[in-house]
Write a protein that holds these residues in place. Structure first.
Motif, mmCIF file in Angstrom:
data_model
loop_
_atom_site.group_PDB
_atom_site.id
_atom_site.type_symbol
_atom_site.label_atom_id
_atom_site.label_comp_id
_atom_site.label_asym_id
_atom_site.label_seq_id
_atom_site.Cartn_x
_atom_site.Cartn_y
_atom_site.Cartn_z
ATOM 1 N N ASN A 155 0.992 -1.275 -0.129
ATOM 2 C CA ASN A 155 0.130 0.179 -0.047
ATOM 3 C C ASN A 155 1.000 1.421 0.076
ATOM 4 N N LEU A 156 1.938 1.085 0.949
ATOM 5 C CA LEU A 156 3.023 2.487 1.048
ATOM 6 C C LEU A 156 3.320 2.534 -0.578
ATOM 7 N N MET A 157 3.694 1.489 -1.152
ATOM 8 C CA MET A 157 4.240 1.581 -2.653
ATOM 9 C C MET A 157 3.533 2.236 -3.631
ATOM 10 N N LEU A 158 2.187 1.651 -3.454
ATOM 11 C CA LEU A 158 1.167 2.164 -4.358
ATOM 12 C C LEU A 158 0.920 3.505 -4.321
ATOM 13 N N VAL A 159 0.921 4.255 -2.896
ATOM 14 C CA VAL A 159 0.670 5.499 -2.861
ATOM 15 C C VAL A 159 1.656 6.400 -3.285
ATOM 16 N N PHE A 160 3.192 5.799 -3.206
ATOM 17 C CA PHE A 160 4.212 6.503 -4.000
ATOM 18 C C PHE A 160 4.101 6.439 -5.460
ATOM 19 N N VAL A 161 3.495 5.424 -6.054
ATOM 20 C CA VAL A 161 3.243 5.296 -7.542
ATOM 21 C C VAL A 161 2.120 6.493 -7.895
ATOM 22 N N MET A 162 1.305 6.711 -6.705
ATOM 23 C CA MET A 162 0.061 7.578 -7.261
ATOM 24 C C MET A 162 0.349 9.201 -7.001
ATOM 25 N N ILE A 163 1.368 9.343 -5.859
ATOM 26 C CA ILE A 163 1.597 10.652 -5.620
ATOM 27 C C ILE A 163 1.894 11.704 -6.857
ATOM 28 N N PRO A 164 2.570 11.659 -7.904
ATOM 29 C CA PRO A 164 2.644 12.252 -8.977
ATOM 30 C C PRO A 164 1.587 12.595 -9.463
ATOM 31 N N PHE A 165 0.368 11.770 -9.153
ATOM 32 C CA PHE A 165 -0.931 12.205 -9.945
ATOM 33 C C PHE A 165 -1.557 13.544 -9.398
ATOM 34 N N TRP A 166 -1.077 13.861 -8.113
ATOM 35 C CA TRP A 166 -1.725 14.768 -7.257
ATOM 36 C C TRP A 166 -1.157 16.183 -7.687
ATOM 37 N N THR A 167 -0.200 16.018 -8.607
ATOM 38 C CA THR A 167 0.416 17.340 -9.063
ATOM 39 C C THR A 167 -0.134 17.594 -10.492
ATOM 40 N N ASN A 168 -0.468 18.752 -11.037
ATOM 41 C CA ASN A 168 -0.884 18.802 -12.176
ATOM 42 C C ASN A 168 0.233 18.355 -13.542
ATOM 43 N N PHE A 169 -0.247 17.743 -14.236
ATOM 44 C CA PHE A 169 0.446 17.457 -15.322
ATOM 45 C C PHE A 169 1.394 18.202 -15.997
ATOM 46 N N LEU A 170 0.662 19.518 -16.189
ATOM 47 C CA LEU A 170 1.575 20.406 -16.967
ATOM 48 C C LEU A 170 2.596 20.940 -15.945
ATOM 49 N N VAL A 171 2.309 21.161 -14.698
ATOM 50 C CA VAL A 171 3.356 21.653 -13.742
ATOM 51 C C VAL A 171 4.713 20.459 -13.623
ATOM 52 N N ARG A 172 4.471 19.281 -13.832
ATOM 53 C CA ARG A 172 5.091 18.134 -13.739
ATOM 54 C C ARG A 172 6.247 18.205 -14.865
ATOM 55 N N ASN A 173 5.658 18.426 -15.826
ATOM 56 C CA ASN A 173 6.327 18.535 -17.241
ATOM 57 C C ASN A 173 7.505 20.014 -16.925
ATOM 58 N N TYR A 174 6.791 20.915 -16.637
ATOM 59 C CA TYR A 174 7.771 22.072 -16.520
ATOM 60 C C TYR A 174 8.924 21.846 -15.451
ATOM 61 N N ALA A 175 8.648 20.982 -14.352
ATOM 62 C CA ALA A 175 9.430 20.670 -13.504
ATOM 63 C C ALA A 175 10.642 20.047 -14.143
ATOM 64 N N TRP A 176 10.521 18.939 -15.203
ATOM 65 C CA TRP A 176 11.365 18.197 -16.004
ATOM 66 C C TRP A 176 12.334 19.336 -16.956
ATOM 67 N N ARG A 177 11.657 20.313 -17.196
ATOM 68 C CA ARG A 177 12.272 21.398 -18.054
ATOM 69 C C ARG A 177 13.260 21.987 -17.345
ATOM 70 N N VAL A 178 12.661 22.471 -16.048
ATOM 71 C CA VAL A 178 13.708 23.099 -15.153
ATOM 72 C C VAL A 178 14.882 22.321 -14.899
ATOM 73 N N ILE A 179 14.746 20.746 -14.553
ATOM 74 C CA ILE A 179 15.739 20.043 -14.296
ATOM 75 C C ILE A 179 16.633 19.952 -15.581
ATOM 76 N N LEU A 180 16.179 19.990 -16.779
ATOM 77 C CA LEU A 180 17.062 19.739 -18.105
ATOM 78 C C LEU A 180 17.690 20.861 -18.455
ATOM 79 N N GLU A 181 17.090 22.189 -18.253
ATOM 80 C CA GLU A 181 17.615 22.900 -18.787
ATOM 81 C C GLU A 181 19.091 23.444 -18.429
ATOM 82 N N ASN A 182 19.776 24.243 -19.286
ATOM 83 C CA ASN A 182 21.305 24.177 -19.143
ATOM 84 C C ASN A 182 21.574 24.572 -17.834
ATOM 85 N N ASP A 183 20.784 25.836 -17.558
ATOM 86 C CA ASP A 183 21.264 26.496 -16.256
ATOM 87 C C ASP A 183 20.169 25.753 -14.906
#
Lengths: 356, 357
Positions: A155-183
């Motif tokens: 159940n704990l692992m299931l929760v961890f799998v589900m947690i990203p769903f609680w964040t907006n999809f767009l926000v999550r994608n922008y997060a990746w952009r921040v991570i990957l950007e050169n600065d």
């Protein structure tokens, strides 16, 4: 709702009391076919079958009554728009960017053969396949691990799998952009003093782990705005869709089958191939389709992480509707996309229908 | 047994799960060709012991040898043993034939040969003509046979059976017990059989190992286990018995709780030790009060209850401090007494045994 009244004349073979197969289904909102009997046959039928039939019919109507809002909703917001899109795909774009709804033709479909369109369709298919395969490779061991834990850990692992769903999809994608950007935190080539990048972290690993880190990692370009970036984002976004059905199907497998396989001289790898994979096939197929279908039509992730070099089907359709103002062509592309997804779903249902 | 190489040798075999000791220093030798039963209540460690022999659990401590080879750390696919699982564990996506041929195929036996040998094994368990069925199209007894064929086809050096008859109904179980026994004699393979059913263990095995709370309490033939249990637990667990508490007063005499003195073989117990005398119901005889023949140990009581079993009757006699069962075969000249009548119960001095703990 009087179905008996409306279909009063429908024929019933009276000898066996079975309804005729040729009862005419009414247009659109027909209830699931129950036993529809004529007044005459009711009079001649035995009391008990008559009651039974009436009860069954009432049951069918009750089911229909509760399902009706959904039917209605789907009809208005899904079937009708889909019909309109399909209709538009046979229409013609006029000079002003509007659409002439006359003189139906296949011109938009003919354009699918253009090299640019073919490239985009195949690139989208390719990236969707790659995303699906990577998800499968990551999710399977994870799902197996999860399915073999104690219920609490599961159940704990299931929760961890589900947690990203609680964040907006767009926000999550922008997060990746921040991570990957050169600065961002990927690889700061401009400021060699900054130490918090992913690459630096890898290079800072203890000495005994350094052998696993190739030298070229220092100058590795960020995967942002490339196909790698898109796949990264898609895998990240859709991984739970792979994990959950896999988990559900692996969890159902009797683990003594794995033991039996090992007992019968199968190695771990053979057990995976001969026992686990065949038995978890419904989960593999379901997860693959759940990842493949949205990956194929993905719009947000390629927009944010792919830049404009790597146009995919989803973005291309948006461009047709909004920028090029070629609705018929955009509609034709949508129909093609839908067709591919329908084929994928068919594979899924055919597979699900088969009992193991 | 000392000359020939033992099929299975356990030396101080121990398995701990976190803070629970499931198997506690078990020493055991199982001879080649033997039908050996591990018997005990659920949770006694018998299944864990079996799973360690199979390689499905690894020992925490101790040695585990199969025909002289140490196998304690080998994975199951590297051990010359096969298991019949409690749930049968037949592969649901394979036919009977594919199930049975699986082990051979994994050992790289060619397909035609594997199929041929699988057919033979299916014949051995009388499942011919079923080879193309799927496990879910078989009854419990049939699945059981397939599981047996699937294990036997590999000609393992030792066959392990984990409560294989547990899921079958009584009639079928008795039939399978006989069949298993016959089959074992035919194929000559060492069988190690785990069961919690003492009747099953007595019926089928050459020798029995009785376990409780991770410890192996007694190993012996069914007769030895039944007639000479080493302690109270074994006496109580195997069959039905009456346990009369007392203390050893002098060598050969036990003073019961009510002060009555009875003669019994007290070998191995020090004078003054607390013991119980185990008297099997079928070895006890019911008499009218004072009617016990002189020289036979006896106690007095009142007949409390008569239980009709069909083939036998059980008379429950209330003593002052406990009650005692006497079993009598249902014969024509049965002498039935009134409930409430004053009776005596006597037994053969040889038939009683002294147990401790």
């Amino acid at each position: 709702m009087g179905c008996g009244r409306r279909l009063g004349g429908a024929g019933v073979s009276e000898e066996n009391g079975e309804p005729d197969g040729d009862v005419e289904p009414a247009e659109g909102l027909d209830p699931p076919q129950g036993d529809l009997t004529t007044t005459e046959s009711v009079l001649t039928a035995e009391a008990t079958p008559r009651f039974e039939r009436a009860a069954r019919r009432a049951d069918a109507w009750r089911g229909f009554f509760f399902a009706a809002p959904t039917y209605l909703y789907m009809l208005i917001f899904f079937v009708a728009p889909l019909g309109i899109v399909t209709m538009y795909s046979f229409a013609t774009r006029n000079r002003t960017g509007g659409t002439d709804l006359e003189g139906w033709n296949l011109a938009s479909y003919a354009r699918l053969d253009e090299p640019i369109v073919r490239t985009i369709v195949f690139r989208s298919l390719w990236l969707a396949v790659v995303t699906t395969v990577i998800c499968l490779l990551i999710a399977y061991p994870f799902a197996y691990f999860m399915a073999t834990r104690t219920p609490r850990v599961r159940n704990l692992m299931l929760v961890f799998v589900m947690i990203p769903f609680w964040t907006n999809f767009l926000v999550r994608n922008y997060a990746w952009r921040v991570i990957l950007e050169n600065d961002g935190i990927w690889n700061d080539t401009a400021e060699a003093t900054q130490t918090d990048t992913v690459v630096d972290w890898l290079l800072d690993l203890p000495h005994w782990m350094q052998w696993a880190i190739p030298d070229w990692i220092e100058n590795l370009p960020s995967p942002l705005f490339s196909e790698v970036g898109i796949v990264l984002g898609l895998v990240y976004g859709f991984l739970p869709f792979m994990i959950l059905p896999l988990y559900a199907s692996i969890e159902r497998i009797d683990l003594s089958l794995v033991e039996a396989s090992r007992d019968l001289y199968a190695s771990g790898r053979q057990t995976l191939r001969r026992v686990l994979i065949p038995l978890s096939k419904p989960g593999i197929v379901a997860g693959s389709i759940l990842v493949f279908v949205p990956s194929l039509g993905a719009y947000v992730t390629p927009q944010i992480l792919g830049g404009d070099k790597e146009t995919l089907l989803g973005s291309y359709i948006v461009v047709q509707f909004l920028t090029a103002r070629n609705w018929p062509f955009g509609a034709a592309l949508s129909v093609v996309l839908l067709g591919i997804m329908l084929i994928a779903t068919q594979i899924y249902f055919r597979n699900e229908g088969r009992t193991l | 047994m000392s000359d020939a190489l033992a099929a299975v040798t356990l030396g101080g075999l121990t398995k701990r799960f976190d803070d629970v000791t499931a198997v506690d220093h078990v020493d055991l030798e199982i001879a080649d060709g033997e039908f050996f039963a591990l018997l005990g209540p659920s949770g006694c460690g018998k299944t864990t012991t079996l799973r360690m022999i199979a390689g499905l659990e690894f020992p925490t401590e101790g040695s585990l040898q199969i025909f002289g080879d140490e196998v304690g750390t080998l994975p199951p696919n590297k051990r010359p043993v096969n298991t019949v699982f409690q749930s049968y564990a037949l592969f649901p996506h394979m036919s009977v034939l594919q199930n049975v041929a699986f082990g051979l195929r994994m050992q790289k036996v060619s397909k035609p040969e594997a199929m041929g040998r699988a057919q033979e094994a299916i014949g051995l368990v009388r499942m011919d003509s079923m080879e193309n069925r799927r496990p879910d199209q078989l009854s419990g007894g049939q699945q059981q046979r397939v599981a047996l064929a699937r294990a036997l086809v590999n000609s393992p050096k030792v066959l392990l059976l984990d409560e294989p008859l547990g899921a079958l109904d009584l009639k079928l179980r008795q039939e399978m017990q006989r069949e298993l026994k016959t089959l074992q004699r035919e194929v000559g393979i060492t069988f190690v059989f785990v069961t919690h059913d003492q009747a099953e263990a007595l019926t089928m095995s050459d020798r029995i190992g009785v376990m409780n709370e991770g410890e192996l309490l007694q190993v012996g033939t069914p007769e030895e286990i039944y007639e000479r249990p080493v302690n109270r637990f074994v006496a109580d667990f195997i069959g039905q018995t009456n346990l009369l508490d007392g203390t050893v007063e002098a060598t050969g005499t036990v003073c019961l709780s009510n002060g009555a003195r009875v003669g019994v073989d007290t070998e191995g117990v020090a004078v003054g030790g607390a013991v119980a005398i185990s008297v099997r119901p079928e070895r006890a005889t019911l008499h009218g009060r004072g009617g016990a023949p002189p020289g036979r140990p006896s106690v007095d009581g009142r007949l409390e209850q008569i239980t009709y079993l069909g083939n036998a009757l059980v008379f429950t006699v209330a003593l002052d401090w406990m009650s005692l069962d006497v079993r009598v075969e249902n014969q024509a000249d049965l002498d039935v007494r009134e409930i409430g009548s004053e009776v005596s119960v006597s037994w053969d001095a040889d038939a009683a045994s002294v147990v401790q703990e």
